[in-house]
Design a protein around this motif. Structure first.
Motif, PDB file in Angstrom:
ATOM      1  N   THR A 181       0.841  -1.212   0.000  1.00 35.79           N
ATOM      2  CA  THR A 181       0.000   0.000   0.000  1.00 35.79           C
ATOM      3  C   THR A 181       0.872   1.256   0.000  1.00 35.79           C
ATOM      4  OG1 THR A 181      -1.797  -1.122   1.132  1.00 35.79           O
ATOM      5  CG2 THR A 181      -1.757   1.264   1.318  1.00 35.79           C
ATOM      6  N   ILE A 182       1.917   1.252   0.833  1.00 37.97           N
ATOM      7  CA  ILE A 182       2.829   2.418   0.878  1.00 37.97           C
ATOM      8  C   ILE A 182       3.405   2.666  -0.515  1.00 37.97           C
ATOM      9  CG2 ILE A 182       5.072   3.219   1.759  1.00 37.97           C
ATOM     10  CD1 ILE A 182       4.346   1.792   4.427  1.00 37.97           C
ATOM     11  N   LEU A 183       3.832   1.586  -1.180  1.00 39.41           N
ATOM     12  CA  LEU A 183       4.430   1.724  -2.507  1.00 39.41           C
ATOM     13  C   LEU A 183       3.412   2.246  -3.525  1.00 39.41           C
ATOM     14  CD1 LEU A 183       6.560  -1.561  -2.647  1.00 39.41           C
ATOM     15  CD2 LEU A 183       7.421   0.792  -2.571  1.00 39.41           C
ATOM     16  N   ASN A 184       2.195   1.694  -3.474  1.00 36.94           N
ATOM     17  CA  ASN A 184       1.153   2.101  -4.423  1.00 36.94           C
ATOM     18  C   ASN A 184       0.797   3.569  -4.316  1.00 36.94           C
ATOM     19  OD1 ASN A 184       0.447  -0.118  -6.023  1.00 36.94           O
ATOM     20  ND2 ASN A 184      -0.639  -1.056  -4.317  1.00 36.94           N
ATOM     21  N   ARG A 185       0.963   4.121  -3.108  1.00 32.78           N
ATOM     22  CA  ARG A 185       0.528   5.497  -2.861  1.00 32.78           C
ATOM     23  C   ARG A 185       1.654   6.520  -3.045  1.00 32.78           C
ATOM     24  NH1 ARG A 185      -2.585   4.642   2.924  1.00 32.78           N
ATOM     25  NH2 ARG A 185      -4.562   3.946   2.096  1.00 32.78           N
ATOM     26  N   MET A 186       2.847   6.049  -3.368  1.00 29.06           N
ATOM     27  CA  MET A 186       4.022   6.924  -3.299  1.00 29.06           C
ATOM     28  C   MET A 186       3.912   8.157  -4.206  1.00 29.06           C
ATOM     29  SD  MET A 186       6.662   7.576  -1.725  1.00 29.06           S
ATOM     30  CE  MET A 186       6.652   6.119  -0.699  1.00 29.06           C
ATOM     31  N   ASN A 187       3.443   7.957  -5.431  1.00 29.59           N
ATOM     32  CA  ASN A 187       3.348   9.089  -6.351  1.00 29.59           C
ATOM     33  C   ASN A 187       2.414  10.180  -5.788  1.00 29.59           C
ATOM     34  OD1 ASN A 187       3.982  10.236  -8.985  1.00 29.59           O
ATOM     35  ND2 ASN A 187       1.799   9.977  -9.377  1.00 29.59           N
ATOM     36  N   ASP A 188       1.298   9.743  -5.244  1.00 31.61           N
ATOM     37  CA  ASP A 188       0.346  10.719  -4.704  1.00 31.61           C
ATOM     38  C   ASP A 188       0.796  11.264  -3.355  1.00 31.61           C
ATOM     39  OD1 ASP A 188      -1.909  10.607  -6.744  1.00 31.61           O
ATOM     40  OD2 ASP A 188      -1.469   8.518  -6.338  1.00 31.61           O
ATOM     41  N   TYR A 189       1.606  10.489  -2.647  1.00 29.94           N
ATOM     42  CA  TYR A 189       2.200  11.011  -1.401  1.00 29.94           C
ATOM     43  C   TYR A 189       3.007  12.272  -1.734  1.00 29.94           C
ATOM     44  CZ  TYR A 189       5.005  11.195   2.867  1.00 29.94           C
ATOM     45  OH  TYR A 189       5.600  11.608   4.029  1.00 29.94           O
ATOM     46  N   VAL A 190       3.801  12.144  -2.788  1.00 29.78           N
ATOM     47  CA  VAL A 190       4.672  13.270  -3.175  1.00 29.78           C
ATOM     48  C   VAL A 190       3.850  14.429  -3.752  1.00 29.78           C
ATOM     49  CG1 VAL A 190       6.528  13.967  -4.758  1.00 29.78           C
ATOM     50  CG2 VAL A 190       6.657  11.761  -3.547  1.00 29.78           C
ATOM     51  N   HIS A 191       2.856  14.108  -4.592  1.00 30.68           N
ATOM     52  CA  HIS A 191       2.157  15.174  -5.317  1.00 30.68           C
ATOM     53  C   HIS A 191       0.921  15.722  -4.612  1.00 30.68           C
ATOM     54  CE1 HIS A 191       4.542  13.352  -8.656  1.00 30.68           C
ATOM     55  NE2 HIS A 191       4.840  14.629  -8.755  1.00 30.68           N
ATOM     56  N   ASP A 192       0.260  14.906  -3.783  1.00 30.88           N
ATOM     57  CA  ASP A 192      -1.000  15.361  -3.172  1.00 30.88           C
ATOM     58  C   ASP A 192      -0.909  15.554  -1.659  1.00 30.88           C
ATOM     59  OD1 ASP A 192      -2.182  15.247  -5.664  1.00 30.88           O
ATOM     60  OD2 ASP A 192      -2.923  13.201  -5.391  1.00 30.88           O
ATOM     61  N   ILE A 193      -0.059  14.804  -0.982  1.00 30.22           N
ATOM     62  CA  ILE A 193       0.001  14.902   0.487  1.00 30.22           C
ATOM     63  C   ILE A 193       1.034  15.943   0.915  1.00 30.22           C
ATOM     64  CG2 ILE A 193       0.428  13.656   2.657  1.00 30.22           C
ATOM     65  CD1 ILE A 193      -2.140  12.740   1.232  1.00 30.22           C
ATOM     66  N   VAL A 194       2.274  15.762   0.508  1.00 32.84           N
ATOM     67  CA  VAL A 194       3.372  16.607   1.005  1.00 32.84           C
ATOM     68  C   VAL A 194       3.175  18.109   0.731  1.00 32.84           C
ATOM     69  CG1 VAL A 194       5.842  17.050   0.783  1.00 32.84           C
ATOM     70  CG2 VAL A 194       5.024  14.708   0.981  1.00 32.84           C
TER      71      VAL A 194
END
Ligand SMILES: Nc1ncnc2c1ncn2[C@@H]1O[C@H](COP(=O)(O)OP(=O)(O)OP(=O)(O)O)[C@@H](O)[C@H]1O
Ligand SMILES: O=C(CO)[C@H](O)[C@H](O)COP(=O)(O)O
Length: 288
Positions: A181-194
């Motif tokens: 799950t962490i891996l699947n979300r990584m792109n959006d972690y960088v672009h939408d969360i951070v």
């Protein structure tokens, strides 16, 4: 922003500690005699757990993960904030996690949502904790409605340790599934969360003092006395640093706008820093 109907939002990634922080706020609201409309960000997910699993089976889990704006009703979140700031009301629902025992006992299925409903009338303020409280994108601007926006942002290794520990111990997932799950979300972690943490008024960042270099083999979450808390203020002019340095033992000013304090003093610091801000928001309602 609304003087009459203030909104406080705690934003952070999954496992960062937004629910834990929400409990500190809940106690603060109770002791101030405030009735807060409490809203969880998970309730704005677009898909149930079953729908999410079907998307994953079709290979779309990477694009449609819980961090992605497209996998959430960001439009409805924006409507809620807009409506609340204008009228003191709005629509919300709840997401049912496996460990939401009260909701499950009422007959709600884990992984599903309760029906959309109106907030209780006559609340003192709206409190949101979740993934997207500070989103600013081409299509949405959630942050503009938030009177006090707080980021809860552990150092990423610690965030992953907290998530793995919580999801394997309380939510019934295998370690492999959580890492996936962490891996699947990584792109959006960088672009939408951070990016949200650049719109916050205050960020609370927990930093471990023990070795977390391989978060995927760590068995225990570093405790509060094994960590420091870095607290960054967007507007340092509004902060009484000499007072905070005096009353929070072993605290230091690491930059002109940043305090570093022992992890054990997190609740105290939130009390000292946030309670007067909440009181100010409530006092301003009287004159709105
Ligand atoms: N300050 C802290 N000290 C020690 N452990 C913490 C701290 N904050 C959070 N944790 C631990 O991290 C885990 C995740 O915290 P929490 O449930 O608050 O995260 P969350 O951001 O609400 O996650 P989600 O959005 O996925 O529900 C919990 O098991 C909690 O005990
Ligand atoms: O990202 C999350 C919270 O921020 C959760 O993973 C999401 O809400 C799904 O929850 P569950 O695993 O209980 O179905």
């Amino acid at each position: 922003m609304s003087k009459r109907h203030p909104i406080i939002a705690v934003t952070g990634s999954s496992g960062a500690g937004t629910s834990t922080t929400g409990r500190i706020f809940r106690r603060m609201f109770e002791s101030e005699g405030l009735s807060a409309a409490m809203v969880g960000g998970d309730s704005f997910h677009r898909y149930t757990r079953e729908q999410m699993q079907r998307l994953a089976a079709k290979g779309q889990f990477g694009a449609r993960n819980h961090f992605a704006l497209g996998a959430n009703h960001i439009d409805r979140l924006e409507s809620l904030f807009y409506d609340y700031s204008l009228t003191g009301n709005g629509r919300y629902r709840q997401y049912v996690h496996d460990d939401d025992f009260a909701l499950v006992a009422e007959g709600n299925k884990p992984g599903s949502f309760t029906p959309w409903q109106d907030l209780s009338p006559n609340t003192s303020l709206l409190f949101y904790e979740g993934l997207h409280g500070g989103v600013v994108s081409d299509a949405f601007n959630i942050a503009q409605y938030v009177d006090l926006l707080i980021g809860v942002v552990p150092i990423v290794n610690l965030e992953w340790i907290q998530k793995i520990h919580r999801d394997t111990h309380n939510r019934g997932y295998s370690q492999e599934a959580v890492v996936e799950t962490i891996l699947n979300r990584m792109n959006d972690y960088v672009h939408d969360i951070v990016p949200q943490f650049s719109h916050t008024h205050i960020n609370f960042q927990r930093v471990p003092l023990v070795d977390t270099s391989n978060p995927f083999v760590v068995r225990d979450v570093p405790t509060e006395d094994e960590s420091m808390l870095v607290i960054h203020f967007r507007d340092a002019r509004e902060v009484d640093f000499p007072y905070l340095l005096q009353v929070i033992p072993n605290s230091v000013l690491s930059r002109h706008d940043t305090l570093a304090i022992p992890g054990t003093k997190m609740s105290l610091a939130m009390e000292l820093i946030v309670r007067p801000m909440v009181q100010r928001l409530i006092a301003q309602k009287t004159f709105a």
